[in-house]
Design a protein around this motif. Structure first.
Motif, PDB file in Angstrom:
ATOM      1  N   ILE A 280      47.942  -7.963  53.080  1.00  0.00           N
ATOM      2  CA  ILE A 280      47.043  -9.124  52.953  1.00  0.00           C
ATOM      3  C   ILE A 280      45.923  -8.993  53.983  1.00  0.00           C
ATOM      4  O   ILE A 280      46.178  -8.838  55.174  1.00  0.00           O
ATOM      5  CB  ILE A 280      47.794 -10.465  53.162  1.00  0.00           C
ATOM      6  N   LYS A 281      44.686  -9.012  53.484  1.00  0.00           N
ATOM      7  CA  LYS A 281      43.509  -9.091  54.353  1.00  0.00           C
ATOM      8  C   LYS A 281      42.804 -10.383  53.981  1.00  0.00           C
ATOM      9  O   LYS A 281      42.483 -10.590  52.801  1.00  0.00           O
ATOM     10  CB  LYS A 281      42.566  -7.907  54.108  1.00  0.00           C
ATOM     11  N   ILE A 282      42.548 -11.207  54.975  1.00  0.00           N
ATOM     12  CA  ILE A 282      41.957 -12.523  54.689  1.00  0.00           C
ATOM     13  C   ILE A 282      40.608 -12.338  53.985  1.00  0.00           C
ATOM     14  O   ILE A 282      40.274 -13.075  53.063  1.00  0.00           O
ATOM     15  CB  ILE A 282      41.762 -13.357  55.979  1.00  0.00           C
ATOM     16  N   SER A 313      35.993  -7.268  64.941  1.00  0.00           N
ATOM     17  CA  SER A 313      35.819  -7.610  66.355  1.00  0.00           C
ATOM     18  C   SER A 313      36.985  -8.520  66.728  1.00  0.00           C
ATOM     19  O   SER A 313      37.806  -8.895  65.883  1.00  0.00           O
ATOM     20  CB  SER A 313      34.519  -8.381  66.548  1.00  0.00           C
ATOM     21  N   GLY A 314      37.036  -8.902  67.980  1.00  0.00           N
ATOM     22  CA  GLY A 314      38.094  -9.783  68.455  1.00  0.00           C
ATOM     23  C   GLY A 314      38.163 -11.099  67.701  1.00  0.00           C
ATOM     24  O   GLY A 314      39.228 -11.720  67.634  1.00  0.00           O
ATOM     25  N   ILE A 315      37.051 -11.527  67.116  1.00  0.00           N
ATOM     26  CA  ILE A 315      37.062 -12.804  66.391  1.00  0.00           C
ATOM     27  C   ILE A 315      37.905 -12.686  65.124  1.00  0.00           C
ATOM     28  O   ILE A 315      38.841 -13.458  64.895  1.00  0.00           O
ATOM     29  CB  ILE A 315      35.613 -13.262  66.108  1.00  0.00           C
ATOM     30  N   GLY A 316      37.629 -11.668  64.312  1.00  0.00           N
ATOM     31  CA  GLY A 316      38.453 -11.434  63.124  1.00  0.00           C
ATOM     32  C   GLY A 316      39.882 -11.084  63.505  1.00  0.00           C
ATOM     33  O   GLY A 316      40.846 -11.472  62.836  1.00  0.00           O
ATOM     34  N   ARG A 317      40.029 -10.344  64.584  1.00  0.00           N
ATOM     35  CA  ARG A 317      41.333  -9.925  65.090  1.00  0.00           C
ATOM     36  C   ARG A 317      42.189 -11.142  65.474  1.00  0.00           C
ATOM     37  O   ARG A 317      43.378 -11.196  65.187  1.00  0.00           O
ATOM     38  CB  ARG A 317      41.091  -9.030  66.311  1.00  0.00           C
ATOM     39  N   ASN A 320      43.469 -12.641  62.417  1.00  0.00           N
ATOM     40  CA  ASN A 320      44.544 -11.812  61.846  1.00  0.00           C
ATOM     41  C   ASN A 320      45.873 -12.060  62.565  1.00  0.00           C
ATOM     42  O   ASN A 320      46.934 -12.092  61.932  1.00  0.00           O
ATOM     43  CB  ASN A 320      44.189 -10.329  61.951  1.00  0.00           C
ATOM     44  N   ILE A 321      45.805 -12.210  63.881  1.00  0.00           N
ATOM     45  CA  ILE A 321      47.034 -12.448  64.654  1.00  0.00           C
ATOM     46  C   ILE A 321      47.678 -13.753  64.205  1.00  0.00           C
ATOM     47  O   ILE A 321      48.887 -13.834  64.007  1.00  0.00           O
ATOM     48  CB  ILE A 321      46.721 -12.487  66.172  1.00  0.00           C
ATOM     49  N   SER A 322      46.838 -14.769  64.001  1.00  0.00           N
ATOM     50  CA  SER A 322      47.414 -16.052  63.589  1.00  0.00           C
ATOM     51  C   SER A 322      48.017 -15.941  62.191  1.00  0.00           C
ATOM     52  O   SER A 322      49.109 -16.441  61.934  1.00  0.00           O
ATOM     53  CB  SER A 322      46.360 -17.165  63.660  1.00  0.00           C
ATOM     54  N   ASP A 334      48.097  -3.977  60.765  1.00  0.00           N
ATOM     55  CA  ASP A 334      47.038  -3.117  61.333  1.00  0.00           C
ATOM     56  C   ASP A 334      46.234  -3.976  62.306  1.00  0.00           C
ATOM     57  O   ASP A 334      45.063  -4.291  62.071  1.00  0.00           O
ATOM     58  CB  ASP A 334      46.105  -2.596  60.232  1.00  0.00           C
ATOM     59  N   ILE A 335      46.895  -4.383  63.372  1.00  0.00           N
ATOM     60  CA  ILE A 335      46.253  -5.251  64.363  1.00  0.00           C
ATOM     61  C   ILE A 335      46.321  -4.512  65.687  1.00  0.00           C
ATOM     62  O   ILE A 335      47.276  -4.641  66.429  1.00  0.00           O
ATOM     63  CB  ILE A 335      46.997  -6.609  64.477  1.00  0.00           C
ATOM     64  N   SER A 336      45.321  -3.660  65.943  1.00  0.00           N
ATOM     65  CA  SER A 336      45.414  -2.898  67.183  1.00  0.00           C
ATOM     66  C   SER A 336      44.773  -3.648  68.325  1.00  0.00           C
ATOM     67  O   SER A 336      44.106  -4.674  68.125  1.00  0.00           O
ATOM     68  CB  SER A 336      44.728  -1.541  67.057  1.00  0.00           C
ATOM     69  N   ALA A 337      44.965  -3.091  69.505  1.00  0.00           N
ATOM     70  CA  ALA A 337      44.287  -3.600  70.693  1.00  0.00           C
ATOM     71  C   ALA A 337      42.783  -3.457  70.481  1.00  0.00           C
ATOM     72  O   ALA A 337      42.329  -2.534  69.795  1.00  0.00           O
ATOM     73  CB  ALA A 337      44.713  -2.789  71.913  1.00  0.00           C
ATOM     74  N   SER A 338      42.009  -4.355  71.076  1.00  0.00           N
ATOM     75  CA  SER A 338      40.548  -4.241  71.016  1.00  0.00           C
ATOM     76  C   SER A 338      40.106  -2.840  71.430  1.00  0.00           C
ATOM     77  O   SER A 338      39.201  -2.250  70.838  1.00  0.00           O
ATOM     78  CB  SER A 338      39.898  -5.238  71.970  1.00  0.00           C
ATOM     79  N   ALA A 339      40.769  -2.310  72.457  1.00  0.00           N
ATOM     80  CA  ALA A 339      40.380  -1.022  73.044  1.00  0.00           C
ATOM     81  C   ALA A 339      40.610   0.160  72.104  1.00  0.00           C
ATOM     82  O   ALA A 339      40.082   1.242  72.343  1.00  0.00           O
ATOM     83  CB  ALA A 339      41.139  -0.797  74.345  1.00  0.00           C
TER      84      ALA A 339
END
Ligand code: OSB
Ligand code: MG
Length: 388
Positions: A280-282, A313-317, A320-322, A334-339
């Motif tokens: 699922i991708k929002i 970017s961190g905003i979409g990320r 995704n975390i939520s 597929d939620i990697s670290a920002s880095a």
């Protein structure tokens, strides 16, 4: 088995605040360089043109992200089509009268066909705003149940197998719970076999981004010997029938990504037996409203889902975390670290992966991260403001 309650999400249909009058919608493009080029069966990119959305109401700002790429390869949507559709259709619908619920917004958008990523970008910003207005985290807002979400990493096609093995080892030592390898004809059986031989026990999957056709069935069957968690989107982006044929001949589970454009397609795929897992991708499905429906459908049928990524970017990320904190998201996202992608992200703190391969779900109201507006300004290419 599946005894836990499904998504509560009462706000999907009922308002839990007074209707929200949006004062302003801002569309902004921001280019960030990637650490290393990301290569898929579509080609290679070395920077990401981000499309950020912010909306203003009651003195608060809600943030969202449109995940479309610059070129219509993964999807027909692009940054350009999304700017057009938001400016000329979706933003006017959003600004026309106060919004009473997510369902109200989704219903307004439903009269426009397609353009799911454009719709999702606005839904994300609305939900962030609503979370702030009701003083709760995004996760709590949508009925999330996890305090931490398991994560994996997606590794692009490399110039040599040695380089790939190096990337695999680095990310395993960073804690990632699952490794996903991008594959295409000429970069598949041997490469996957080599990674599997070196790492017999890891959770391993592959993603073809539609690089094969049903005539490759015997070739793809060779992947069965590697005990993969899944084969993601082997066939055409809008196919369900050939995937069903292929799935019936494979031991390995097929996971559909591109083919699942909404809840109706998800139901059809499950009825046809086109896959056993759904990504699922929002953005791809058209927002939280649709992502939640797919989650609930899969949960009720015992189909595992996981949260895909689009080099956000961190905003979409953060969104995704939520999403991944919902109970049905039983496989690493597929939620990697920002880095993993950016030397500096647009949020503060950045997204970190803990040693056990999980990401913490924020508990603060809204996104749970500060948006670094100065950094965003310094990399902004275009801004468009739309008013009520
Ligand atoms: O197919 O999942 C995909 C990135 C861009 C477009 C499509 C895909 C991907 C990824 C990377 O695999 C996922 C991520 O880490 O954001
Ligand atoms: Mg994919």
């Amino acid at each position: 088995m599946h005894s836990a309650p499904v998504t509560a999400a009462p706000w999907l249909n009922t308002a839990n605040t007074d209707p929200t009058a949006i004062d302003r919608i801002e569309m902004r493009t921001v280019r960030l360089p990637l650490h290393e080029p990301f290569e898929t069966s579509f080609g290679s990119i070395d920077s990401r043109l981000l499309f950020l959305i912010s909306i203003q109401a009651n003195g608060l700002t809600g943030w969202g992200e449109v995940v479309a790429a610059e070129e219509p390869r993964y999807s027909y949507e692009t940054v350009g089509t999304a700017q057009h559709v938001i400016r000329d259709y979706l933003a006017p619908a959003m600004l026309a009268q106060p919004i009473s619920s997510l369902n109200d917004l989704a219903t307004r958008f439903a009269s426009f066909r397609g353009h799911n990523m454009a719709k999702a970008g606005l839904e994300l910003a609305y939900i962030d705003l609503l979370a702030q207005l009701t003083n709760q985290s995004l996760s709590r807002m949508i009925g999330g149940t996890r305090a931490r979400v398991p994560v994996g990493v997606s590794l692009g096609i490399q110039s040599t197998v040695a380089k790939l093995l190096d990337r695999v080892e680095k990310h395993l030592s960073d804690g990632y719970q699952r490794i996903k390898l991008k594959i295409k004809p000429g970069w598949d059986i041997d490469v996957v076999g080599e990674v599997r031989r070196r790492h017999p026990q890891i959770m391993l999957s592959v993603d073809a981004n539609s690089a094969y056709s049903i005539t490759d069935q015997n070739h793809l069957k060779r992947l069965d010997e590697f005990d993969l968690l899944m084969i993601e989107q082997p066939l055409n982006h809008d196919d369900l029938i050939d995937h069903a044929k292929l799935q019936s001949n494979l031991k390995t589970a097929i996971c559909l990504d591109e083919s699942i454009t909404g809840p109706a397609r998800a139901r059809q795929a499950l009825e046809l037996g086109s896959c056993r897992i759904i990504n699922i991708k929002i953005g791809r499905v058209g927002g939280y409203s649709q992502a939640l429906l797919i989650h609930d459908l899969c949960f009720s049928r015992g189909i595992p889902v996981w949260c895909g990524g689009m080099l956000e970017s961190g905003i979409g990320r953060a969104h995704n975390i939520s999403l991944a904190s919902l109970s049905g998201f039983s496989l690493p996202g597929d939620i990697s670290a920002s880095a993993r992608y950016f030397s500096r992200d647009v949020i503060d703190p950045e997204v970190y992966v803990l040693g056990d391969g999980t990401v913490e779900v924020p508990v603060r109201p809204g996104l749970g991260f500060n948006v670094d507006i100065d950094y965003i300004h310094s990399h902004t290419q275009t801004i468009h403001r739309l008013h009520r």
